[in-house]
Design a protein around this motif. Structure first.
Motif, PDB file in Angstrom:
ATOM      1  N   MET A 161      51.583 -13.082  22.870  1.00  0.00           N
ATOM      2  CA  MET A 161      52.669 -13.992  23.283  1.00  0.00           C
ATOM      3  C   MET A 161      53.799 -13.997  22.258  1.00  0.00           C
ATOM      4  O   MET A 161      54.219 -15.036  21.756  1.00  0.00           O
ATOM      5  CB  MET A 161      52.111 -15.408  23.478  1.00  0.00           C
ATOM      6  CG  MET A 161      50.973 -15.477  24.475  1.00  0.00           C
ATOM      7  SD  MET A 161      50.193 -17.113  24.602  1.00  0.00           S
ATOM      8  CE  MET A 161      49.200 -17.145  23.097  1.00  0.00           C
ATOM      9  N   GLN A 162      54.327 -12.814  21.952  1.00  0.00           N
ATOM     10  CA  GLN A 162      55.256 -12.681  20.836  1.00  0.00           C
ATOM     11  C   GLN A 162      56.586 -13.372  21.067  1.00  0.00           C
ATOM     12  O   GLN A 162      57.329 -13.616  20.114  1.00  0.00           O
ATOM     13  CB  GLN A 162      55.470 -11.196  20.523  1.00  0.00           C
ATOM     14  CG  GLN A 162      54.208 -10.515  20.022  1.00  0.00           C
ATOM     15  CD  GLN A 162      54.506  -9.180  19.357  1.00  0.00           C
ATOM     16  OE1 GLN A 162      55.616  -8.910  18.944  1.00  0.00           O
ATOM     17  NE2 GLN A 162      53.496  -8.334  19.253  1.00  0.00           N
ATOM     18  N   ASN A 163      56.900 -13.704  22.287  1.00  0.00           N
ATOM     19  CA  ASN A 163      58.179 -14.356  22.557  1.00  0.00           C
ATOM     20  C   ASN A 163      58.071 -15.878  22.495  1.00  0.00           C
ATOM     21  O   ASN A 163      59.040 -16.578  22.803  1.00  0.00           O
ATOM     22  CB  ASN A 163      58.697 -13.959  23.943  1.00  0.00           C
ATOM     23  CG  ASN A 163      57.753 -14.430  25.053  1.00  0.00           C
ATOM     24  OD1 ASN A 163      56.545 -14.581  24.812  1.00  0.00           O
ATOM     25  ND2 ASN A 163      58.295 -14.658  26.240  1.00  0.00           N
ATOM     26  N   THR A 164      56.921 -16.406  22.096  1.00  0.00           N
ATOM     27  CA  THR A 164      56.678 -17.835  22.214  1.00  0.00           C
ATOM     28  C   THR A 164      56.257 -18.442  20.883  1.00  0.00           C
ATOM     29  O   THR A 164      55.455 -17.868  20.150  1.00  0.00           O
ATOM     30  CB  THR A 164      55.558 -18.109  23.247  1.00  0.00           C
ATOM     31  OG1 THR A 164      55.867 -17.426  24.461  1.00  0.00           O
ATOM     32  CG2 THR A 164      55.441 -19.598  23.532  1.00  0.00           C
ATOM     33  N   ARG A 247      51.143 -20.380  29.481  1.00  0.00           N
ATOM     34  CA  ARG A 247      50.845 -20.471  28.043  1.00  0.00           C
ATOM     35  C   ARG A 247      50.010 -21.714  27.745  1.00  0.00           C
ATOM     36  O   ARG A 247      49.092 -21.672  26.918  1.00  0.00           O
ATOM     37  CB  ARG A 247      52.142 -20.513  27.237  1.00  0.00           C
ATOM     38  CG  ARG A 247      53.015 -19.277  27.377  1.00  0.00           C
ATOM     39  CD  ARG A 247      52.404 -18.088  26.668  1.00  0.00           C
ATOM     40  NE  ARG A 247      53.338 -16.980  26.612  1.00  0.00           N
ATOM     41  CZ  ARG A 247      53.286 -15.898  27.377  1.00  0.00           C
ATOM     42  NH1 ARG A 247      52.325 -15.770  28.271  1.00  0.00           N
ATOM     43  NH2 ARG A 247      54.173 -14.937  27.243  1.00  0.00           N
ATOM     44  N   VAL A 248      50.329 -22.830  28.396  1.00  0.00           N
ATOM     45  CA  VAL A 248      49.546 -24.053  28.198  1.00  0.00           C
ATOM     46  C   VAL A 248      48.093 -23.807  28.584  1.00  0.00           C
ATOM     47  O   VAL A 248      47.162 -24.179  27.857  1.00  0.00           O
ATOM     48  CB  VAL A 248      50.138 -25.224  29.014  1.00  0.00           C
ATOM     49  CG1 VAL A 248      49.180 -26.418  29.029  1.00  0.00           C
ATOM     50  CG2 VAL A 248      51.490 -25.643  28.448  1.00  0.00           C
ATOM     51  N   LYS A 249      47.871 -23.166  29.727  1.00  0.00           N
ATOM     52  CA  LYS A 249      46.506 -22.896  30.179  1.00  0.00           C
ATOM     53  C   LYS A 249      45.788 -21.942  29.227  1.00  0.00           C
ATOM     54  O   LYS A 249      44.582 -22.070  28.982  1.00  0.00           O
ATOM     55  CB  LYS A 249      46.532 -22.323  31.597  1.00  0.00           C
ATOM     56  CG  LYS A 249      46.954 -23.329  32.661  1.00  0.00           C
ATOM     57  CD  LYS A 249      46.926 -22.713  34.044  1.00  0.00           C
ATOM     58  CE  LYS A 249      47.292 -23.745  35.106  1.00  0.00           C
ATOM     59  NZ  LYS A 249      47.301 -23.146  36.466  1.00  0.00           N
ATOM     60  N   GLU A 250      46.531 -20.983  28.681  1.00  0.00           N
ATOM     61  CA  GLU A 250      45.919 -20.031  27.760  1.00  0.00           C
ATOM     62  C   GLU A 250      45.454 -20.725  26.487  1.00  0.00           C
ATOM     63  O   GLU A 250      44.359 -20.460  25.978  1.00  0.00           O
ATOM     64  CB  GLU A 250      46.923 -18.913  27.428  1.00  0.00           C
ATOM     65  CG  GLU A 250      46.303 -17.714  26.761  1.00  0.00           C
ATOM     66  CD  GLU A 250      47.214 -16.494  26.783  1.00  0.00           C
ATOM     67  OE1 GLU A 250      46.881 -15.505  26.104  1.00  0.00           O
ATOM     68  OE2 GLU A 250      48.251 -16.532  27.475  1.00  0.00           O
ATOM     69  N   LEU A 251      46.288 -21.627  25.975  1.00  0.00           N
ATOM     70  CA  LEU A 251      45.888 -22.401  24.797  1.00  0.00           C
ATOM     71  C   LEU A 251      44.696 -23.288  25.113  1.00  0.00           C
ATOM     72  O   LEU A 251      43.746 -23.391  24.331  1.00  0.00           O
ATOM     73  CB  LEU A 251      47.043 -23.288  24.321  1.00  0.00           C
ATOM     74  CG  LEU A 251      48.216 -22.620  23.624  1.00  0.00           C
ATOM     75  CD1 LEU A 251      49.140 -23.686  23.067  1.00  0.00           C
ATOM     76  CD2 LEU A 251      47.746 -21.711  22.516  1.00  0.00           C
ATOM     77  N   ALA A 252      44.747 -23.959  26.255  1.00  0.00           N
ATOM     78  CA  ALA A 252      43.675 -24.872  26.629  1.00  0.00           C
ATOM     79  C   ALA A 252      42.340 -24.146  26.735  1.00  0.00           C
ATOM     80  O   ALA A 252      41.282 -24.709  26.429  1.00  0.00           O
ATOM     81  CB  ALA A 252      44.013 -25.559  27.951  1.00  0.00           C
TER      82      ALA A 252
END
Length: 325
Positions: A161-164, A247-252
């Motif tokens: 996720m290099q853009n985030t 991204r939120v789901k990936e972190l979660a």
């Protein structure tokens, strides 16, 4: 695309004034960057540390909880740097952070932490939070062989996720005062304990409680009878544009390691979505200010659970800021 997706926003594009506002906190915080030792064994959870920084304070004849809120943050402003820090409202607590962490992790080093969110004009920003999937008297997983934060660190490797940019924030304060709320929480917890331990009526007679039900009752009783903390876990996701929700789901997903198969307790994910983008900005402002402000549903965590939520990594990811050997 559903009608809801057309109407609801999961991110906002910041104007110059908004970006400037999110770059600092309205409260004066003392920010301590912590750098874990590399290639050394460190505790899987920080129970002694969490117990050592616990401060109980009340006002109004012990009716109001005036205990200080503490923030633990994992920050990735760029893919090349993953930073861990604690933020506290007083110089006294800053000294306790340094002392208690040094006692439990002797080779740890400290630096200066940072304020606010890493945003600029025209940055896109959104986020989400985690909440207890079951009633919070059911404990999360508390015992680990390795620090559970390793799972999140693996998600944050420098090629992902290099853009985030991200800020993961754990807010906590002791449960004290608020006699009515504490009495109600305990009453409901012990009602559940009695239900789990009693015989269950069935169509043909009744049955005794199972071994699992008895163990669940014991774990709830242990949590209800010991120190607890109001806890909130939130994510600020910056620069992901239309991928914010993903991204939120990936972190979660990295927090699945806290799921407790014995009690069925887990962390549920909520992405901040709103008809008006101002509500998303209000959430981000609460993260920058490190206050609850109605965003991020609080749940009660035991001392052992909190010690797992604020663990430090022991894997050797190249983007972690380690102590100097």
């Amino acid at each position: 695309m559903t009608l809801r997706n057309r109407l609801y926003h999961d991110h906002t594009t910041l104007e110059e004034e908004q970006a400037e506002r999110l770059s600092y906190s309205r409260q004066n915080w003392y920010n301590v960057e912590v750098r874990p030792p590399k290639n050394e064994k460190i505790p899987a959870t920080l129970k002694d540390f969490a117990a050592g920084i616990r401060e109980l304070q009340t006002k109004w004849l012990k009716l109001r909880n005036a205990s200080p809120t503490i923030a633990f943050e994992i920050r990735r402003h760029t893919p090349q740097k993953l930073q861990f820090q604690f933020s506290v409202p007083t110089k006294r607590l800053e000294r306790k952070i340094r002392t208690q962490l040094s006692n439990q992790v002797p080779s740890i080093e400290f630096g200066d932490g940072v304020e606010g969110l890493p945003v600029t004009e025209e940055s896109t920003a959104g986020g989400g939070f985690l909440t207890a999937g079951r009633r919070d008297w059911y404990p999360f997983r508390q015992e680990f062989d390795d620090p559970p934060v390793n799972s999140l660190v693996s998600t944050f490797h420098r090629h992902a996720m290099q853009n985030t940019s991200f800020v993961v924030q754990v807010l906590f304060k002791p449960v004290v005062g608020e006699r009515v709320n504490r009495w109600l929480w305990k009453k409901q917890a012990y009602q559940q304990i009695r239900y789990l331990k009693k015989e269950k009526e069935q169509l043909w007679g009744s049955r005794s409680p199972t071994k699992r039900e008895k163990r669940q009752a014991d774990s709830i009783e242990a949590k209800a009878g010991n120190s607890r903390f109001h806890t909130t876990i939130r994510f600020a996701v910056l620069g992901a544009e239309e991928y914010t929700k993903s991204r939120v789901k990936e972190l979660a997903g990295s927090y699945n390691t806290y799921e407790n198969p014995e009690t069925g307790q887990y962390l549920d994910t909520v992405t901040v979505e709103a008809l008006r983008e101002q509500r998303i900005f209000n959430f981000l402002q609460a993260v920058a200010d490190r206050n609850y402000a109605g965003w991020g549903r609080k749940f009660q965590a035991s001392l052992d659970e909190l010690a797992a939520f604020v663990s430090l990594p022991n894997n050797n990811r190249e983007n972690i800021q380690f102590a100097e050997p």
